[in-house]
Design a protein around this motif. Structure first.
Motif, PDB file in Angstrom:
ATOM      1  N   SER A 286     -16.601  14.228   7.832  1.00 31.58           N
ATOM      2  CA  SER A 286     -15.818  13.146   8.429  1.00 31.58           C
ATOM      3  C   SER A 286     -15.821  13.330   9.945  1.00 31.58           C
ATOM      4  O   SER A 286     -15.354  14.359  10.454  1.00 31.58           O
ATOM      5  CB  SER A 286     -14.378  13.176   7.891  1.00 31.58           C
ATOM      6  OG  SER A 286     -13.577  12.237   8.563  1.00 31.58           O
ATOM      7  N   GLU A 288     -14.490  11.809  13.391  1.00 30.59           N
ATOM      8  CA  GLU A 288     -13.583  10.878  14.079  1.00 30.59           C
ATOM      9  C   GLU A 288     -14.052  10.591  15.499  1.00 30.59           C
ATOM     10  O   GLU A 288     -13.757   9.544  16.052  1.00 30.59           O
ATOM     11  CB  GLU A 288     -12.170  11.463  14.112  1.00 30.59           C
ATOM     12  CG  GLU A 288     -11.543  11.623  12.737  1.00 30.59           C
ATOM     13  CD  GLU A 288     -10.130  12.172  12.813  1.00 30.59           C
ATOM     14  OE1 GLU A 288      -9.551  12.162  13.933  1.00 30.59           O
ATOM     15  OE2 GLU A 288      -9.607  12.620  11.774  1.00 30.59           O
ATOM     16  N   GLU A 323     -14.343  19.564   2.733  1.00 27.45           N
ATOM     17  CA  GLU A 323     -14.395  18.514   3.755  1.00 27.45           C
ATOM     18  C   GLU A 323     -14.494  19.148   5.139  1.00 27.45           C
ATOM     19  O   GLU A 323     -13.745  20.066   5.482  1.00 27.45           O
ATOM     20  CB  GLU A 323     -13.158  17.623   3.707  1.00 27.45           C
ATOM     21  CG  GLU A 323     -13.205  16.501   4.754  1.00 27.45           C
ATOM     22  CD  GLU A 323     -12.000  15.584   4.699  1.00 27.45           C
ATOM     23  OE1 GLU A 323     -11.974  14.597   5.466  1.00 27.45           O
ATOM     24  OE2 GLU A 323     -11.082  15.862   3.901  1.00 27.45           O
ATOM     25  N   ARG A 325     -14.260  18.095   9.047  1.00 31.78           N
ATOM     26  CA  ARG A 325     -13.796  17.021   9.926  1.00 31.78           C
ATOM     27  C   ARG A 325     -14.013  17.405  11.380  1.00 31.78           C
ATOM     28  O   ARG A 325     -13.764  18.546  11.784  1.00 31.78           O
ATOM     29  CB  ARG A 325     -12.313  16.738   9.695  1.00 31.78           C
ATOM     30  CG  ARG A 325     -11.989  16.206   8.317  1.00 31.78           C
ATOM     31  CD  ARG A 325     -10.494  16.036   8.108  1.00 31.78           C
ATOM     32  NE  ARG A 325      -9.883  15.161   9.101  1.00 31.78           N
ATOM     33  CZ  ARG A 325      -9.145  15.567  10.126  1.00 31.78           C
ATOM     34  NH1 ARG A 325      -8.895  16.857  10.288  1.00 31.78           N
ATOM     35  NH2 ARG A 325      -8.624  14.708  10.974  1.00 31.78           N
ATOM     36  N   ALA A 327     -12.877  16.088  15.187  1.00 34.49           N
ATOM     37  CA  ALA A 327     -11.953  15.189  15.884  1.00 34.49           C
ATOM     38  C   ALA A 327     -11.703  15.727  17.283  1.00 34.49           C
ATOM     39  O   ALA A 327     -11.798  16.932  17.536  1.00 34.49           O
ATOM     40  CB  ALA A 327     -10.633  15.055  15.124  1.00 34.49           C
TER      41      ALA A 327
END
Length: 553
Positions: A286, A288, A323, A325, A327
């Motif tokens: 993921s 961002e 997961e 991520r 960001a």
């Protein structure tokens, strides 16, 4: 002798009366008394001199503990005069009056006390540790008169004893630490032996089955997969050990350049996805903020993320989820790796980044347990941090990397992204490579790999043979091992660079080495090589490097 006049009635002297008295005995008595008085005074002076010349602080008290006499040392110890001390309670001059009073009672009860320690406190507040020896004393009728005590300053002795005790405690602690380190080392080498021998056993077994020629096509493919996977694992294990050695020695350095974090992470995810799929683990990325750039070492950032994801895969069961991520958090980029795996207990959480031997969770799942510690150190070298969190056993774990955004986007957009740059994908297409490798097996496999990739190969086992080959052929690229017999790879490249360009002096060269530190690479480049590749060789990387260098000519 006395004389008295005799008179008549007319008061005239008619004669004298002489009376004589013998005073010999009285004079002798008086003389003896004077001698006794002088001896007494001499004895008192002698006794006082002994008392005053004593190195100890001396005093006498009555049976109630009231001071009746002291010497100069007692005055110095308390900072009070003799007149001030006489008539005062003994206990008033010590930090622990109750213990002092108990000491007097102890002497009265047992008639004698030795090495009774007290701390005297002088008028100015100075404290002195003293050791008391005391006894009772009596008059000639054996009637108790009080206590005679001698106090010796043992402050320095107590300091020495305390220092010696602290030294002994430190030595015991160091000995315990050394024993723990030895035990940890023994466990480490036991696991290292297992981690090395187990894959080698699998590889050797499959190689022998392949050599038999009786394997089916499916089993042959399986054998090659196992050999390749275990070879990669062994290379990674060796690299981890080298990294730990560099970290311990404080020589691990970074090759910093502007880089796109998302690109580096994506590369890691794609490389690890087949392994995750094999365990039926869902690996999710993921992003961002995909534009976050840092001043970093792309290979080391990928190593950080790779170690974290590999660790998560180790503790996540089939049908689990990992997961990753990315960001942006203010002036930092955050990379978070979360899993639905075994989780970490609170006590283990404090040791999760420690090397092997301290954390039971690592030992139960195999491996040396070096990856997380290496990842944290690499994050800190980038000016960032790596932290772990878990709600407890059975609740998964989350590892969070924060790296500073030290490069502005406007400036970074113009810089190449180390993680995103890839070499040519076509084969060697007839490019000529001179391979210098003393190990016959390695030389043969490198030759076969390059020829299989479309290259033309001239192979040499020594520097002399390679220089002789240069007189006959003109390769596009030189590929040389550094550890060669008699003359090493550094001698080879210096000899090549000393040649005239028409004789091959400017041919681009690639060094192959088992030493992959920044210092090693810098030395290689300074010697005259254009690239430095670490063993074991990654064929696509080698082909890309050869094509890139050959096309510069």
């Amino acid at each position: 002798m006395s004389v008295t006049a005799l008179r008549n009635e007319r008061d005239g002297i008619i004669g004298y009366l002489l009376i004589g008295t013998d005073n010999t005995a009285r004079k002798e008595v008086e003389a003896e008394r004077q001698k006794l008085d002088q001896r007494l005074r001499d004895q008192q002076f002698y006794t006082r001199s002994l008392i005053e010349s004593n190195i100890d602080a001396l005093m006498t008290t009555d049976p109630l503990g009231i001071i009746t006499d002291v010497n100069k040392q007692m005055e110095a110890l308390t900072g009070c005069t003799r007149d001030e001390l006489i008539g005062a309670p003994f206990k008033n001059y010590f930090t622990d009056p109750e213990r002092a009073e108990a000491g007097i009672k102890l002497v009265l009860g047992e008639k004698k006390v030795t090495n009774y320690e007290l701390t005297a406190r002088a008028r100015d507040g100075k404290k002195t540790v003293v050791s008391y020896n005391a006894t009772t004393f009596y008059d000639r009728d054996r009637k108790l008169q009080g206590v005679f005590a001698a106090a010796r300053d043992v402050t320095e002795r107590k300091r020495f004893e305390l220092a010696l005790q602290e030294t002994n405690e430190r030595e015991q602690a160091l000995r315990a630490t050394a024993e723990q380190a030895t035990q940890a080392k023994d466990r480490f080498f036991a696991v290292l032996s297992h981690e090395l021998r187990s894959p080698l056993q699998s590889m050797l077994g499959w190689v022998r089955l392949l050599r038999s020629g009786r394997l089916s096509t499916a089993h042959t493919g399986r054998a090659l997969d196992v050999i390749e996977r275990n070879t990669v694992l062994q290379a990674r294990l060796i690299e981890d050990l080298l990294d730990v050695s560099r970290i311990t020695a404080g020589v691990l350095q970074l090759d910093l350049a502007p880089m796109l974090v998302a690109s580096a992470v994506q590369t890691v995810i794609e490389n690890l996805r087949p392994a995750a799929d094999a365990k039926r683990i869902r690996l999710v990325l993921s992003i961002e903020d995909g534009a976050s750039r840092i001043q970093g070492d792309a290979a080391r950032v990928q190593q950080i993320v790779g170690n974290l994801v590999s660790n998560a895969m180790k503790f996540t069961p089939s049908d689990g989820r990992i997961e990753v991520r990315i960001a942006r958090r203010g002036s930092e980029v955050e990379i978070q790796v979360s899993d639905t795996g075994a989780g970490i207990s609170s006590d283990q959480l404090l040791q999760v980044f420690a090397p092997f031997g301290t954390e039971p969770r690592k030992r139960s799942h195999g491996g040396l347990g070096l990856g997380l510690g290496i990842a944290r150190h690499l994050a800190e070298l980038h000016g960032g941090a790596l932290n772990a969190a878990s709600a407890g056993l059975g609740h998964g774990a989350t590892f969070t990397v924060t790296l500073p955004l030290t490069v502005e986007r406007s400036a970074a957009d113009e810089a190449p992204d180390r993680a995103a740059v890839s070499g040519p994908t076509e084969g060697l297409a007839g490019r000529h490579v001179l391979v210098v490798e003393d190990d016959a097996d390695a030389r043969e496999v490198i030759t076969l790999m390059l020829e299989d990739s479309g290259g033309v190969v001239t192979a040499a086992a020594t520097v002399a043979a390679a220089l002789s080959a240069l007189e006959r052929v003109r390769p596009d690229v030189l590929l040389s091992d550094l550890s060669l017999p008699e003359r090493d790879g550094y001698d080879f490249i210096r000899s090549v660079r000393a040649l005239d360009p028409a004789r091959g002096g400017s041919i681009p060269a690639i060094a192959l080495t088992a030493y992959a530190s920044t210092e090693d690479r810098e030395r290689v480049m300074a010697a005259g090589f254009q690239r430095c590749l670490s063993k074991p060789i990654d064929l696509p990387e080698l082909v890309a490097a050869i094509v890139t260098l050959a096309d510069r000519i």
